[in-house]
Motif scaffolding. Structure first.
Motif, short mmCIF file in Angstrom:
data_model
loop_
_atom_site.label_atom_id
_atom_site.label_comp_id
_atom_site.label_asym_id
_atom_site.label_seq_id
_atom_site.Cartn_x
_atom_site.Cartn_y
_atom_site.Cartn_z
N VAL A 193 0.84 -1.06 0.08
CA VAL A 193 0.12 -0.03 -0.12
C VAL A 193 0.97 1.27 -0.01
N PRO A 194 0.74 2.38 -0.83
CA PRO A 194 1.55 3.50 -0.82
C PRO A 194 1.65 4.00 0.68
N PRO A 195 2.77 4.57 1.07
CA PRO A 195 2.77 4.96 2.49
C PRO A 195 1.74 5.81 2.75
N GLU A 196 1.41 6.76 1.98
CA GLU A 196 0.63 8.01 2.28
C GLU A 196 -1.01 7.52 2.53
N HIS A 197 -1.10 6.21 2.21
CA HIS A 197 -2.51 5.51 2.32
C HIS A 197 -2.61 4.83 3.56
N PRO A 204 -4.31 2.63 -5.34
CA PRO A 204 -3.60 2.70 -6.60
C PRO A 204 -2.41 1.83 -6.65
N GLN A 205 -2.38 1.14 -7.67
CA GLN A 205 -1.06 0.36 -7.98
C GLN A 205 -0.41 0.60 -9.18
N ILE A 206 -0.94 0.96 -10.20
CA ILE A 206 -0.47 1.28 -11.57
C ILE A 206 -0.90 2.57 -11.93
N SER A 264 -2.31 5.29 6.91
CA SER A 264 -2.85 5.47 8.06
C SER A 264 -4.54 5.41 7.99
N GLY A 265 -4.91 6.10 6.79
CA GLY A 265 -6.33 5.82 6.50
C GLY A 265 -6.75 4.58 6.37
N PHE A 319 -7.99 8.31 -0.64
CA PHE A 319 -7.27 7.32 0.23
C PHE A 319 -6.02 7.79 0.88
N SER A 320 -5.71 9.12 0.36
CA SER A 320 -4.38 9.88 0.94
C SER A 320 -5.10 10.46 2.37
#
Length: 159
Positions: free
Chosen positions: A13-17, A68-70, A19-20, A134-135
């Motif tokens: 998971v992207p780090p910015e997502h 988001p992945q791609i 916490s949420g 999600f951020s």
């Protein structure tokens, strides 16, 4: 006792997502639900697809999270040039959504506003699709997600 619910999400998971997503998982636990994901909470001993099926068969519902992945910034889509960048979730979101529907589990679909295609296209499934950022740490606390989660909980498979 917590009811297990399947959560379709990527293992990365992207780090910015993060916490949420942690806040959302905590919100599920406050509703006496146990969020379960192959590769995150449940480590596989079989093929990933077999693990998903076995886990889902023990769950009361499924939540599909389009994280988001791609990132798609250029190219062609159905013969037309891409003019607006968009993101794709993991391909497992689509597989797991189809499996949940085939098992007749109540499905809740939530995706990042940048994620498109497949299960995240309106009308692709018989479930309303919720787009969030999600951020944001507090996306799961919005009225629309809280309301959707409450309605979905009322449809969970009976014990």
């Amino acid at each position: 006792m917590l009811k297990p619910v399947f959560v379709s999400q990527p293992s990365w998971v992207p780090p910015e997502h993060c916490s949420g997503l942690d806040n959302f998982r905590n919100l599920l636990r406050l509703r006496n639900l146990d969020p379960r994901t192959v590769g995150v909470t449940d480590l596989p001993s079989l093929s990933p697809l077999d693990e998903v099926i076995q886990l889902m068969e023990r769950c009361y519902g499924a939540i599909i999270l389009g994280i988001p992945q791609i990132e798609v910034q250029s190219g062609n889509l159905k013969g037309d040039e891409i003019t607006s960048p968009f993101s794709l979730g993991t391909e497992w979101n689509h597989i797991e959504a189809a499996l949940a529907y085939s098992l007749r589990l109540p499905v809740l679909v939530i995706h990042d506003v940048k994620v498109r295609r497949g299960i995240f296209d309106r009308g692709a499934a018989n479930a309303f699709i919720y787009g969030v950022d999600f951020s944001s740490d507090s996306w799961s606390l919005s009225d629309k997600i809280s309301g959707a989660l409450g309605a979905w909980c009322c449809r969970l498979k009976p014990e």
